[in-house]
Design an enzyme around this catalytic site. Structure first.
Site, short mmCIF file in Angstrom:
data_model
loop_
_atom_site.label_atom_id
_atom_site.label_comp_id
_atom_site.label_asym_id
_atom_site.label_seq_id
_atom_site.Cartn_x
_atom_site.Cartn_y
_atom_site.Cartn_z
N SER A 127 -14.04 20.39 -21.64
CA SER A 127 -13.47 21.67 -21.96
C SER A 127 -13.83 21.81 -23.42
CB SER A 127 -11.69 21.74 -21.82
OG SER A 127 -11.43 23.04 -22.22
N ILE A 130 -16.16 27.86 -25.19
CA ILE A 130 -16.56 28.71 -24.66
C ILE A 130 -16.43 28.60 -23.13
CG2 ILE A 130 -18.82 30.08 -23.74
CD1 ILE A 130 -18.14 30.55 -26.59
N ALA A 131 -16.42 27.33 -22.57
CA ALA A 131 -16.35 27.23 -21.00
C ALA A 131 -15.90 25.85 -20.73
CB ALA A 131 -17.72 27.40 -20.54
N GLN A 132 -15.45 25.63 -19.71
CA GLN A 132 -14.86 24.15 -19.06
C GLN A 132 -15.80 24.08 -17.79
OE1 GLN A 132 -10.77 24.66 -18.86
NE2 GLN A 132 -10.63 24.74 -16.67
N ASP A 286 -27.46 23.19 -30.27
CA ASP A 286 -26.25 22.91 -30.23
C ASP A 286 -26.15 21.55 -29.70
OD1 ASP A 286 -23.29 23.46 -30.53
OD2 ASP A 286 -22.93 24.27 -28.60
#
Length: 522
Positions: A127, A130-132, A286
Site C-alpha cells: 500500500s 497513491i494506490a495499493q 520514483d
C-alpha cells in the site's frame, strides 16, 4: 476544504505531532516555543520523533508521503531513527478498505471480481500513497493460468492533491514576490512540473503506458525486469500486470546470503540510471527502495525488478546533450568547460566571467573526486552548488527537478548497497561512450538513414518545382524560390556527405587489400 482551512489543518498536524520540536528548537525567541506549547497543551509526545513524523506525513496526504519517501533514502542527511521510520512510507502506508478496492475494480470492468479472476486476495500486499496492490490469478487468452498483480487507485485522491497543490502555488507566488532569489528559482514553474507529474500518476493507464515504454527501452540490456501490462484489464483506476517475484532491495543481508553480487548490483544501478537518462531521455523518476526488487530466479538471477511507473521523467535532445557534456567535463575536472556550458546555455547572465565561475565550481567539486560514495554526499554537493548558483544568478531549470530527485534516490540506493562504490569512475566510461555516439560516425549514419526517405521523395519533385517557378510572371513569390534553393542546398549537402562516405569506404577497402597482400608477401 479551502486553502486557508487546509493551511490551518497542516499547522494543526505539525503541532499535534510535535514536529515543531524539529524546527522551532533552533529559533532564537523562547516565547515562540512557549506559545506553541500553550496551543498544544496536553498532547502526548512520548512516541519517538521518527514515528511522529511518519504519522504526521501520512495524515497530511500523498504529497507529504512522497516527501517522506525521498527523505528516507538520505541516510547520510537524516538521523538513523528518522530514516528507519520514514522507510515504512515506501510500501507500508495504511491500506484502504478491501471492499472499496473490490468496488473500484467491479465499477471499472463492469464484472464481479469472481468472474474477472480465478482467485483474488482481499488483503493487499503493498500500500502506497497513491494506490495499493492485490495479488490474483486469471486465465489468459490461451487458457493458461497466470499470476498477476492488481493495482487499485486510492479513492478521493484528486481533491486532496488539488488542495495541496493550490497551497504550494500560493506559497510559490509568495517566494517569487518576496525573495530576492524568486525569479531565479522559478518556484511557480517548479510547482507546475510537480502538478503535471502528480496528475499523471492518478491515471493508471498512463502508468501502464510508461511501463510498456520502459520495458521496450530496456530490452536487450539484461539488467532489469519490468512487468508486462495486460491491456485488456487496464483502466484509469485499475491496472492488471504480470506478477513479479523478487526480494526487496532493502533486504541486503537476504540478497547477500542468496549469493547476489552486491557490488555489481550497485554498479548496474548506476548503469541503468545513465542509460535511461542519456540514451533514452525517458527515466523512472520514483526509484525509492519500495519500488525496486531483485530477482532470485535462476533464469534472471541478480537482475533488478522495477515497479511503480506513475512518475517518469523525460529530457529533450538539447537537455541530454547539455547534461552529458556537463557530466563529462565534471569527470574530466574540466571546470572551465562547465562554466562555459552554463554561459552558452543561458543559465547564467552572458556577462559572467568564465574564470570566476570556473573557480567557484572547482571549489565545490574538487574535494569529492577519488573518494568512495560513503565519503560523498550528493546532497551536500547540491547544496553547495545551490549556494554558488545564487551568487552567479543561475536560473533553476524546472524540467530537471525530477532528474535531481532521481539522482538523490540513486545515491541513497548506492550508499545502501555498496558504500565503497566510486560513483564518478562508474559513470565516466558510460558518458564518454555516449558522447562518442553523439558526435561520431554512428550518429551521422543514423541521421542519414532517418532523412533518406524525405530526400528520396523530394528529388523527383525538383524539376517540377523549378519549372513551376520559371513559368511564374516576373516579381512572383520569392518564397517559393527560397524554399527551392534551401531544399537544393540540403540535397547537395546530403549527396556530398554520401560521396565522402563512399570515397572513404572505397579508400579503406583499398588499404585493407594492400595490407593483406603485404602480409602475404612478407
Amino acid at each position: 476544504m479551502s486553502r486557508l482551512s487546509r493551511g490551518v489543518f497542516i499547522l494543526f498536524v505539525v503541532l499535534r505531532y510535535g514536529l515543531d520540536e524539529l524546527v522551532l528548537s533552533s529559533f532564537r525567541h523562547p516565547w515562540l516555543r512557549l506559545f506553541t506549547r500553550i496551543l498544544t497543551l496536553g498532547r502526548n509526545l512520548h512516541a519517538p520523533r521518527g514515528e511522529r513524523l511518519r504519522e504526521a506525513l501520512e495524515r497530511l496526504g500523498p504529497i507529504f508521503v512522497k516527501f517522506g519517501q525521498v527523505l528516507s533514502t538520505r541516510r547520510d542527511l537524516m538521523p538513523p531513527d528518522i530514516a528507519e521510520e520514514l522507510a515504512k512510507l515506501q510500501d507500508r502506508v495504511p491500506p484502504f478498505s478491501s471492499e472499496v478496492a473490490v468496488a473500484t475494480i467491479e465499477r471499472a470492468f463492469r464484472q464481479p471480481v469472481d468472474q474477472l479472476f480465478e482467485t483474488f486476495e482481499r488483503e493487499p500486499v503493498a500500500s502506497a500513497s497513491i494506490a495499493q496492490v492485490h495479488f490474483a490469478t486469471l486465465r489468459d487468452k490461451s487458457g493458461q493460468r497466470r499470476d498477476v498483480a492488481v493495482k487499485v487507485l486510492r479513492p478521493g485522491m484528486l481533491p486532496v492533491i488539488e488542495k495541496d497543490l493550490a497551497l504550494m502555488r500560493m506559497m510559490a507566488g509568495w517566494v517569487e514576490k518576496l525573495s530576492d532569489d524568486g525569479k531565479r528559482l522559478k518556484p511557480r514553474e517548479v510547482v507546475a512540473e510537480f502538478d503535471k507529474y502528480l496528475h499523471d500518476e492518478l491515471d493508471l493507464v498512463r502508468e501502464a503506458a510508461n511501463a510498456a515504454q520502459l520495458r521496450r527501452n530496456m530490452e536487450g540490456l539484461g539488467l532489469v525486469l519490468i512487468p508486462e501490462m495486460l491491456w485488456d484489464f487496464c483502466h484509469p483506476e485499475v491496472i492488471v500486470m504480470e506478477r513479479m517475484k523478487g526480494v526487496p532491495i532493502s533486504q541486503v543481508d537476504v540478497l547477500r546470503a542468496a549469493g547476489v553480487d552486491i557490488s555489481k548490483l550497485a554498479r548496474d544501478g548506476v548503469t541503468l540510471f545513465f542509460t535511461q537518462v542519456f540514451r533514452d531521455g525517458f527515466f523512472h523518476a520514483d526509484m525509492h527502495p519500495g519500488n525496486i526488487q531483485v530477482s532470485l530466479d535462476p533464469a534472471t538471477f541478480g537482475r533488478y525488478i522495477s515497479l511503480d511507473f506513475g512518475i517518469v521523467g523525460t529530457l529533450t535532445e538539447f537537455d541530454k546533450e547539455y547534461l552529458a557534456q556537463n557530466f563529462t567535463a565534471f569527470f574530466r575536472r574540466d571546470y572551465k568547460r562547465v562554466a562555459e556550458l552554463h554561459i552558452e546555455s543561458g543559465w547564467v547572465p552572458p556577462q559572467t566571467r568564465v574564470d570566476e565561475l570556473e573557480a567557484a565550481i572547482r571549489a565545490v567539486c574538487e574535494p569529492y573526486f577519488d573518494r568512495p560514495l560513503k565519503e560523498i554526499s550528493l546532497g551536500m554537493v547540491l547544496m553547495r552548488l545551490f549556494q554558488t548558483s545564487r551568487r552567479f544568478h543561475v536560473e533553476i531549470q524546472p524540467q530537471l527537478v525530477l532528474l535531481q530527485k532521481t539522482l538523490l534516490n540513486i545515491e541513497g540506493l548506492g550508499r545502501q548497497l555498496d558504500p565503497d562504490l566510486d560513483l564518478w569512475s562508474t559513470a565516466k566510461p558510460f558518458l564518454e561512450q555516449w558522447m562518442l555516439d553523439q558526435v561520431g560516425p554512428q550518429r551521422l549514419w543514423r541521421e542519414l538513414k532517418a532523412q533518406a526517405p524525405q530526400y528520396a521523395k523530394l528529388l523527383p519533385q525538383l524539376p517540377r518545382l523549378l519549372h513551376d517557378y520559371l513559368q511564374q510572371p516576373r516579381g512572383g513569390d520569392s518564397r517559393q524560390l527560397a524554399q527551392l534553393i534551401a531544399e537544393q542546398r540540403r540535397t547537395n549537402a546530403l549527396l556530398q556527405i554520401l560521396l565522402y562516405l563512399g570515397l572513404g569506404f572505397f579508400t579503406s577497402m583499398l588499404v585493407l587489400v594492400a595490407w593483406a597482400h603485404l602480409n602475404v608477401y612478407f
